[in-house]
Structures are given as structure tokens and as C-alpha cells.
Design a protein around this motif. Structure first.
Motif, short mmCIF file in Angstrom:
data_model
loop_
_atom_site.label_atom_id
_atom_site.label_comp_id
_atom_site.label_asym_id
_atom_site.label_seq_id
_atom_site.Cartn_x
_atom_site.Cartn_y
_atom_site.Cartn_z
N ARG A 110 0.80 -1.23 0.00
CA ARG A 110 0.00 0.00 0.00
C ARG A 110 0.83 1.27 0.00
NH1 ARG A 110 -0.87 -1.90 5.19
NH2 ARG A 110 -0.16 -0.48 6.81
N GLU A 111 1.96 1.29 0.71
CA GLU A 111 2.77 2.51 0.75
C GLU A 111 3.21 2.91 -0.66
OE1 GLU A 111 2.90 0.61 4.75
OE2 GLU A 111 3.26 -0.16 2.73
N ASN A 112 3.60 1.95 -1.47
CA ASN A 112 4.04 2.24 -2.83
C ASN A 112 2.87 2.60 -3.73
OD1 ASN A 112 6.74 1.73 -2.23
ND2 ASN A 112 6.60 -0.42 -2.81
N VAL A 113 1.77 1.87 -3.62
CA VAL A 113 0.63 2.08 -4.51
C VAL A 113 -0.08 3.40 -4.20
CG1 VAL A 113 -1.55 1.10 -5.33
CG2 VAL A 113 0.38 -0.41 -4.84
N LYS A 114 -0.29 3.71 -2.92
CA LYS A 114 -0.95 4.96 -2.54
C LYS A 114 -0.15 6.18 -3.01
CE LYS A 114 -2.24 5.32 1.73
NZ LYS A 114 -2.29 5.17 3.21
N ALA A 115 1.16 6.16 -2.77
CA ALA A 115 2.00 7.29 -3.16
C ALA A 115 2.00 7.47 -4.68
CB ALA A 115 3.42 7.09 -2.64
N CYS A 116 2.06 6.36 -5.39
CA CYS A 116 2.09 6.43 -6.85
C CYS A 116 0.78 6.99 -7.40
CB CYS A 116 2.37 5.04 -7.43
SG CYS A 116 2.51 5.03 -9.22
N LEU A 117 -0.35 6.49 -6.92
CA LEU A 117 -1.64 6.99 -7.41
C LEU A 117 -1.80 8.47 -7.11
CD1 LEU A 117 -4.41 6.59 -8.73
CD2 LEU A 117 -5.28 5.97 -6.48
N ALA A 118 -1.42 8.89 -5.91
CA ALA A 118 -1.56 10.32 -5.56
C ALA A 118 -0.72 11.19 -6.49
CB ALA A 118 -1.15 10.53 -4.10
N SER A 119 0.51 10.78 -6.74
CA SER A 119 1.38 11.56 -7.62
C SER A 119 0.85 11.57 -9.06
CB SER A 119 2.79 10.96 -7.60
OG SER A 119 3.62 11.57 -8.57
N LEU A 120 0.47 10.41 -9.56
CA LEU A 120 -0.04 10.31 -10.93
C LEU A 120 -1.29 11.17 -11.11
CD1 LEU A 120 -0.01 9.07 -13.77
CD2 LEU A 120 -1.24 7.11 -12.81
N LEU A 121 -2.24 11.07 -10.19
CA LEU A 121 -3.47 11.84 -10.29
C LEU A 121 -3.19 13.34 -10.29
CD1 LEU A 121 -6.53 12.19 -10.29
CD2 LEU A 121 -6.48 11.84 -7.80
N ASP A 122 -2.38 13.79 -9.36
CA ASP A 122 -2.08 15.22 -9.30
C ASP A 122 -1.42 15.71 -10.58
OD1 ASP A 122 -3.17 15.38 -6.77
OD2 ASP A 122 -1.23 15.38 -5.73
N ARG A 123 -0.50 14.93 -11.12
CA ARG A 123 0.20 15.37 -12.33
C ARG A 123 -0.71 15.31 -13.56
NH1 ARG A 123 6.03 13.42 -13.00
NH2 ARG A 123 5.87 14.95 -14.69
N VAL A 124 -1.52 14.28 -13.68
CA VAL A 124 -2.45 14.21 -14.83
C VAL A 124 -3.39 15.40 -14.79
CG1 VAL A 124 -4.43 12.95 -15.78
CG2 VAL A 124 -2.33 11.72 -15.22
N LYS A 125 -3.94 15.70 -13.63
CA LYS A 125 -4.90 16.81 -13.52
C LYS A 125 -4.25 18.16 -13.82
CE LYS A 125 -8.63 16.65 -12.04
NZ LYS A 125 -9.96 16.64 -12.59
N THR A 126 -2.99 18.36 -13.42
CA THR A 126 -2.36 19.66 -13.64
C THR A 126 -1.67 19.76 -15.00
OG1 THR A 126 -0.34 18.98 -12.48
CG2 THR A 126 -2.00 20.13 -11.19
N GLU A 127 -1.15 18.67 -15.53
CA GLU A 127 -0.36 18.73 -16.75
C GLU A 127 -1.11 18.31 -18.01
OE1 GLU A 127 3.47 16.73 -16.28
OE2 GLU A 127 3.47 17.25 -14.14
N ALA A 128 -2.17 17.53 -17.87
CA ALA A 128 -2.78 16.93 -19.08
C ALA A 128 -4.27 17.21 -19.24
CB ALA A 128 -2.54 15.42 -19.08
N PHE A 129 -4.89 17.91 -18.30
CA PHE A 129 -6.32 18.15 -18.35
C PHE A 129 -6.63 19.64 -18.40
CE2 PHE A 129 -7.83 14.01 -17.98
CZ PHE A 129 -9.19 13.97 -17.71
N ALA A 130 -7.56 20.01 -19.26
CA ALA A 130 -8.12 21.36 -19.27
C ALA A 130 -9.63 21.19 -19.23
CB ALA A 130 -7.70 22.10 -20.53
N LYS A 131 -10.28 21.95 -18.38
CA LYS A 131 -11.73 21.81 -18.30
C LYS A 131 -12.40 23.17 -18.15
CE LYS A 131 -11.80 20.86 -13.33
NZ LYS A 131 -12.16 19.92 -12.30
N LYS A 132 -13.63 23.21 -18.66
CA LYS A 132 -14.44 24.42 -18.56
C LYS A 132 -15.81 24.00 -18.07
CE LYS A 132 -16.53 28.10 -21.21
NZ LYS A 132 -16.98 28.49 -22.53
N GLU A 133 -16.21 24.54 -16.94
CA GLU A 133 -17.52 24.21 -16.38
C GLU A 133 -18.62 24.96 -17.14
OE1 GLU A 133 -16.28 23.30 -11.80
OE2 GLU A 133 -16.78 25.37 -12.33
N ILE A 134 -19.73 24.31 -17.29
CA ILE A 134 -20.92 24.91 -17.90
C ILE A 134 -21.91 25.13 -16.76
CG2 ILE A 134 -22.78 24.62 -19.59
CD1 ILE A 134 -20.83 22.51 -20.95
N MET A 135 -22.17 26.37 -16.46
CA MET A 135 -23.03 26.67 -15.31
C MET A 135 -24.49 26.48 -15.66
SD MET A 135 -20.48 27.06 -13.65
CE MET A 135 -20.40 27.75 -12.04
N ALA A 136 -25.23 26.01 -14.68
CA ALA A 136 -26.66 25.71 -14.88
C ALA A 136 -27.47 26.96 -15.13
CB ALA A 136 -27.20 24.96 -13.66
#
Length: 120
Positions: free
Chosen positions: A94-120
Motif C-alpha cells: 500500500r505505501e508504494n501504490v498509494k503514493a504512486c496513485l496520488a502523484s499520478l493523479l495530481d500530475r495528470v490533472k495539472t499537466e494533461a487536463f483542461a476543463k471548462k464548467e458549464i453553469m446551470a
């Protein structure tokens, strides 16, 4: 995007049981409200850079104890409740898997995703 199918495919690998003691999953879903203002959101437009996601996936798969990583990202226009990002990290402890997922998620969201919300 079928997360159960992807996990089943991972488990078919003959070396899976010798290398995996934990699988962690991130299932990113469109929220019905804005993170900043909590204003109601009717949808979201997402652009994903699949080349960056693949580079990050391969980089993180080299982390200690990590056996395999699956990354799937949708792009387009989605409504609240829709799945937009799957990250599956399979590894030894778990120590290896948790740290890896947290790092991967943060980097994907900041480096590879752009989003625009559509307000109701």
C-alpha cells in the motif's frame, strides 16, 4: 470506459499474483457543482492531452513496487455523474501504490487536463 473489465484483464496476466498485493483506483466523475464557488454545474467540457497522460503513466509505472498502471481519459462535453478519468495502479504494498496513485493523479490533472464548467 469499463473499469471492471480493465481490472479483470490485469488479473489475467500470469505474473499478476506474484507482483500485486493492492490495486487502487481513481474514478473521476463530473460533479454537479463548481469546486470554487459551489455554484450548480450542468456540464463540463474536457480536453485531455493523451500523449502527456501516456508519458506520465509510463513514468509512474517505473516507481518502486508498481507492476502496472492503466490510464483512460475521456474528452468532450459531459454531464454530472459521467465518468471522465480512470486511473488503476497495481503494485506490491500500500505505501508504494498509494503514493504512486496520488502523484499520478495530481500530475495528470495539472499537466494533461483542461476543463471548462458549464453553469446551470
Amino acid at each position: 470506459m469499463d473499469i471492471s473489465k480493465r481490472i479483470s484483464e490485469l488479473k489475467q496476466d500470469p505474473e499478476f499474483a506474484n507482483n500485486v498485493g493492492m490495486i487502487l483506483i481513481h474514478n473521476g466523475v463530473v460533479r454537479g457543482w463548481s469546486r470554487g464557488s459551489r455554484e450548480e454545474v450542468s456540464g463540463i467540457e474536457i480536453k485531455a492531452d493523451h500523449e502527456i497522460i501516456e508519458r506520465l503513466r509510463a513514468e509512474h509505472e517505473k516507481h518502486p513496487g508498481i507492476y502496472k498502471i492503466v490510464a483512460e481519459a475521456n474528452e468532450g462535453t459531459f454531464k454530472p455523474g459521467d465518468d471522465v478519468l480512470f486511473l488503476i495502479v497495481a503494485g506490491d504494498i500500500r505505501e508504494n501504490v498509494k503514493a504512486c496513485l496520488a502523484s499520478l493523479l495530481d500530475r495528470v490533472k495539472t499537466e494533461a487536463f483542461a476543463k471548462k464548467e458549464i453553469m446551470a
